[in-house]
Design a protein around this motif. Structure first.
Motif, PDB file in Angstrom:
ATOM      1  N   TYR A  18     -59.683  59.493 -12.200  1.00 48.80           N
ATOM      2  CA  TYR A  18     -60.973  59.484 -12.878  1.00 48.80           C
ATOM      3  C   TYR A  18     -61.095  58.318 -13.847  1.00 48.80           C
ATOM      4  O   TYR A  18     -62.209  57.886 -14.174  1.00 48.80           O
ATOM      5  N   GLY A  19     -59.964  57.792 -14.285  1.00 46.37           N
ATOM      6  CA  GLY A  19     -60.019  56.584 -15.101  1.00 46.37           C
ATOM      7  C   GLY A  19     -60.567  55.408 -14.329  1.00 46.37           C
ATOM      8  O   GLY A  19     -61.331  54.596 -14.838  1.00 46.37           O
ATOM      9  N   LEU A  20     -60.198  55.315 -13.049  1.00 46.56           N
ATOM     10  CA  LEU A  20     -60.724  54.236 -12.218  1.00 46.56           C
ATOM     11  C   LEU A  20     -62.197  54.423 -11.914  1.00 46.56           C
ATOM     12  O   LEU A  20     -62.929  53.455 -11.735  1.00 46.56           O
ATOM     13  N   LYS A  21     -62.664  55.661 -11.882  1.00 47.15           N
ATOM     14  CA  LYS A  21     -64.076  55.917 -11.590  1.00 47.15           C
ATOM     15  C   LYS A  21     -64.991  55.540 -12.737  1.00 47.15           C
ATOM     16  O   LYS A  21     -66.177  55.313 -12.536  1.00 47.15           O
ATOM     17  N   GLU A  22     -64.430  55.470 -13.965  1.00 46.78           N
ATOM     18  CA  GLU A  22     -65.322  55.322 -15.107  1.00 46.78           C
ATOM     19  C   GLU A  22     -65.687  53.883 -15.394  1.00 46.78           C
ATOM     20  O   GLU A  22     -66.490  53.605 -16.266  1.00 46.78           O
ATOM     21  N   VAL A  23     -65.083  52.908 -14.700  1.00 44.02           N
ATOM     22  CA  VAL A  23     -65.418  51.522 -14.971  1.00 44.02           C
ATOM     23  C   VAL A  23     -66.418  50.981 -13.984  1.00 44.02           C
ATOM     24  O   VAL A  23     -66.592  51.509 -12.921  1.00 44.02           O
TER      25      VAL A  23
END
Length: 294
Positions: free
Chosen positions: A289-294
């Motif tokens: 989900y960290g990758l989804k937020e950028v």
């Protein structure tokens, strides 16, 4: 670190695949706030996540905002070194330098509400095991915790500043609830890990924390039910938690070996532990989900 078990290797391989798919996004980094009832396991979980992510070659900044200041010990800092760490709220000279007023000098002071604190990690961050960086913020111990005082003005600016730091995973271990940072969290913290156990009171705190995180616009809420002893604990927690409130749920079994190693949690990382396997699954979700937020 010894070779992981097949189950743990599968979790790491899944997380590595996320990084391989979008390498440019790693440069941005991401921020996670960890909250829940006192004593539910926030600090232990934060320390495990920090060491796991650091061992996967991420730059990790762990921020200790809990008034207990136990995170240095859980991360494995030498006890003598950890005892010497002074939280930001006790660095009176720095507060006066940045905010323009010294704590305790009286009410009605003129404060700089948006001081430049871009030197805070370099001046007060300390490096620990696995190269995890640690910033101990402390808290304002007053009846009116929302006061417009020098300490709170500084902490608010520090949270806003770390939101802007790139190339890092930032994990912030907080006291119960997230409302004390309000919009400062909403500006950059896009994930919350909410820790509870299977007791009614702890779950009520978790539900309130989820509501606050939702109100702040934090889109990804990971629920961790800690110290699960048996299937009855799982069933009880599931009855009390509304469906669809959290992005995902992780069940951490009771791990009595924590008492053998505490306060340092790192020895568990090198053992075959179902609790550690569940935290590794949480770690993979945070990456996803960290990758989804950028």
């Amino acid at each position: 670190m010894p070779n992981p078990s097949p189950q743990r290797k599968k979790i790491f391989d899944a997380a590595d695949s996320f990084k391989d798919q979008t390498p440019s996004r790693q440069e941005k980094g991401f921020r996670v706030v960890i909250t829940g009832k006192g004593g539910a396991g926030k600090t232990t979980t934060t320390a495990l996540l920090a060491r796991m992510l650091a061992r996967k070659a991420y730059r990790v900044l762990a921020v200790d905002e809990d008034p207990q200041i136990n995170l240095p010990y859980a991360l494995g800092f030498d006890l003598a070194h950890a005892d010497q760490i002074v939280p930001l709220t006790k660095n009176l000279d720095y507060i006066e330098e940045k905010v323009g007023a010294r704590p305790g000098e009286g009410w009605g002071l003129m404060l700089r509400l948006n001081p430049n604190v871009d030197d805070v990690v370099e001046r007060f961050g300390v490096s620990g095991p696995d190269d995890v960086s640690l910033l101990v913020m402390g808290t304002v111990v007053q009846a009116a915790t929302g006061c417009l005082c020098p300490e709170n003005a500084l902490l608010d600016s520090v949270v806003k500043y770390i939101n802007l730091r790139e190339g890092e995973i930032i994990l912030m271990d907080t006291q119960a609830g997230v409302e004390h940072f309000g919009r400062a969290l909403a500006q950059g913290f896009r994930q919350a890990v909410i820790i509870t156990d299977a007791t009614f009171n702890a779950i009520q705190v978790a539900l309130q924390s989820a509501k606050l995180a939702h109100d702040l616009g934090i889109p990804y809420l990971h629920l961790v039910i800690n110290r699960v002893r048996n299937e009855r604990d799982r069933e009880k927690a599931n009855r009390l938690i509304p469906a669809g409130l959290f992005t995902d749920t992780f069940y951490l079994p009771y791990e009595d070996r924590l008492l053998d190693f505490e306060p340092d949690v790192a020895p568990l990382l090198d053992m075959d532990s179902e609790m550690v396997s569940q935290v590794e699954a949480l770690c993979a979700a945070i990456e996803k989900y960290g990758l989804k937020e950028v």
